[in-house]
Design a protein around this motif. Structure first.
Motif, PDB file in Angstrom:
ATOM      1  N   THR A   1     -11.335   0.557   8.040  1.00  0.00           N
ATOM      2  CA  THR A   1     -12.372  -0.277   7.153  1.00  0.00           C
ATOM      3  C   THR A   1     -11.738  -1.207   6.254  1.00  0.00           C
ATOM      4  O   THR A   1     -11.992  -2.508   6.101  1.00  0.00           O
ATOM      5  CB  THR A   1     -13.291   0.609   6.647  1.00  0.00           C
ATOM      6  N   HIS A   2     -10.343  -0.668   5.577  1.00  0.00           N
ATOM      7  CA  HIS A   2      -9.884  -1.382   4.640  1.00  0.00           C
ATOM      8  C   HIS A   2      -8.938  -2.735   5.272  1.00  0.00           C
ATOM      9  O   HIS A   2      -9.007  -3.620   4.792  1.00  0.00           O
ATOM     10  CB  HIS A   2      -9.027  -0.434   3.737  1.00  0.00           C
ATOM     11  N   LYS A   3      -8.365  -2.164   6.218  1.00  0.00           N
ATOM     12  CA  LYS A   3      -7.644  -3.226   7.105  1.00  0.00           C
ATOM     13  C   LYS A   3      -8.447  -4.587   7.511  1.00  0.00           C
ATOM     14  O   LYS A   3      -8.249  -5.515   7.337  1.00  0.00           O
ATOM     15  CB  LYS A   3      -6.984  -2.564   8.006  1.00  0.00           C
TER      16      LYS A   3
ATOM     17  N   TYR B   1      -7.174   3.882  -6.494  1.00  0.00           N
ATOM     18  CA  TYR B   1      -8.239   4.471  -5.942  1.00  0.00           C
ATOM     19  C   TYR B   1      -7.820   6.254  -6.472  1.00  0.00           C
ATOM     20  O   TYR B   1      -6.846   6.625  -5.641  1.00  0.00           O
ATOM     21  CB  TYR B   1      -8.387   4.630  -4.088  1.00  0.00           C
TER      22      TYR B   1
ATOM     23  N   LEU C   1      -9.552  -6.357   4.280  1.00  0.00           N
ATOM     24  CA  LEU C   1      -8.575  -7.100   3.461  1.00  0.00           C
ATOM     25  C   LEU C   1      -7.957  -7.992   4.316  1.00  0.00           C
ATOM     26  O   LEU C   1      -7.750  -9.263   3.648  1.00  0.00           O
ATOM     27  CB  LEU C   1      -7.373  -6.088   2.859  1.00  0.00           C
TER      28      LEU C   1
ATOM     29  N   LEU D   1      -4.114   4.280   6.095  1.00  0.00           N
ATOM     30  CA  LEU D   1      -5.116   3.634   5.609  1.00  0.00           C
ATOM     31  C   LEU D   1      -6.115   3.299   6.582  1.00  0.00           C
ATOM     32  O   LEU D   1      -5.958   2.929   7.835  1.00  0.00           O
ATOM     33  CB  LEU D   1      -4.488   2.143   5.151  1.00  0.00           C
TER      34      LEU D   1
ATOM     35  N   TYR E   1       0.708  -0.953   0.154  1.00  0.00           N
ATOM     36  CA  TYR E   1      -0.122  -0.182  -0.078  1.00  0.00           C
ATOM     37  C   TYR E   1       0.804   1.594  -0.119  1.00  0.00           C
ATOM     38  O   TYR E   1       1.772   1.477   0.779  1.00  0.00           O
ATOM     39  CB  TYR E   1      -0.771   0.123   1.373  1.00  0.00           C
TER      40      TYR E   1
ATOM     41  N   ARG F   1      -3.570   5.154  -3.264  1.00  0.00           N
ATOM     42  CA  ARG F   1      -4.876   6.269  -2.997  1.00  0.00           C
ATOM     43  C   ARG F   1      -4.255   7.432  -3.715  1.00  0.00           C
ATOM     44  O   ARG F   1      -3.293   7.797  -3.114  1.00  0.00           O
ATOM     45  CB  ARG F   1      -5.282   6.292  -1.764  1.00  0.00           C
TER      46      ARG F   1
END
Length: 290
Positions: free
Chosen positions: A124-126, A207, A129, A121, A107, A182
């Motif tokens: 929610t993404h952690k 993103y 994923l 980051l 990332y 991102r």
């Protein structure tokens, strides 16, 4: 050795410690006899927990998710030092406890190549994923103005090369990898499609990335940012000599706005008009899935 120098690793992987003498949340022990769960973290839905003011030992860091559904379902965070173009730099590894990753997601943060950090980051993404079986390697990269665009791109490529050499020692296997970025980080991931790595990425997650840094939008005053009060010239951060690998948004965003208002972002970064730093004309048929 290619292995990362681990800064912090916590053997206790049950749940955030709760200093019961200070806690007013009526904490209790889980059925498996692990350390007490803090109801404050449960009330927050299991989002990132840094002991929430209960136990603030220096350097202590635990990241916990989904405590309500599964007490032992935790995301373990490791802070490591890895090679960078201007010396060692920091990276963070997020991985579900006891799980061998199906693949690793490298990332790269956003921030206009001027500011930002590997730590941006969202949780929610952690959760999504790592819960799906992936590990995340969030790496810093050198920032402008101390570093210029060519140096940044080379540093990102070196991070991928380092991962391919160190992954077995880090994870006990040789998982493939995705590139995830991102904004400016996504731009760097897209540029990586032009590079020849020993093993190409399984895919690229972009993103709101951009594929070129040339043309009017890049080197002309931005109508959007010109709607804001004009930032003074003094708000543009000058090079301090030593390369920064992370910079907070309050210290960098004013620089970005001032540059976009003046149409000077490209010149500030350097290399924007070079064909190597754009995807214009790039044959994407041989690129990894996007």
């Amino acid at each position: 050795s290619r292995a990362a120098r681990i800064l912090t690793r916590h053997a206790d992987t049950k749940a955030p410690l709760c200093n019961r003498a200070k806690c007013t949340q009526s904490c209790s022990k889980p059925n498996d006899g692990g350390v007490p769960l803090c109801r404050r973290s449960l009330a927050n839905g299991g989002d990132r927990v840094y002991n929430q003011g209960h136990d603030k030992k220096a350097g202590e860091r635990r990241v916990s998710f989904a405590l309500i559904q599964r007490v032992t379902a935790m995301i373990i965070e490791r802070e490591i030092m890895i090679p960078g173009g201007a010396g060692e730099k920091r990276a963070a590894i997020y991985q579900e406890q006891g799980e061998a990753p199906r693949a690793v997601i490298i990332y790269l943060h956003g921030g206009a190549l001027i500011y930002g950090s590997r730590l941006d980051l969202p949780d929610t993404h952690k959760k999504a994923l790592c819960g799906a079986g992936y590990a995340i390697l969030a790496a810093d990269y050198p920032l402008c103005p101390e570093a210029r665009l060519p140096q940044i791109v080379e540093d990102v490529s070196a991070t991928v090369d380092w991962y391919l050499g160190a992954r077995e020692e880090l994870f006990g296997s040789r998982p493939g990898y995705f590139l995830f970025g991102r904004s400016a980080g996504a731009y760097l991931c897209l540029l990586a499609m032009r590079r020849e790595f020993a093993e190409r990425p399984l895919g690229i997650i972009s993103y709101y990335g951009y594929g070129l840094l040339c043309g009017g939008w890049y080197n002309a005053p931005s109508a959007f940012y010109c709607r804001y009060p004009m930032m003074p010239e003094s708000s543009i951060r000058k090079s301090g000599g030593r390369v920064n690998y992370e910079l907070s948004m309050p210290l960098g965003y004013g620089t970005y706005v001032a540059l976009r208002q003046r149409g000077e972002w490209g010149r500030y970064l350097g290399g924007g008009d070079d064909a190597r730093y754009t995807l214009r004309g790039f044959d994407a048929s041989c690129a990894p899935p996007l």
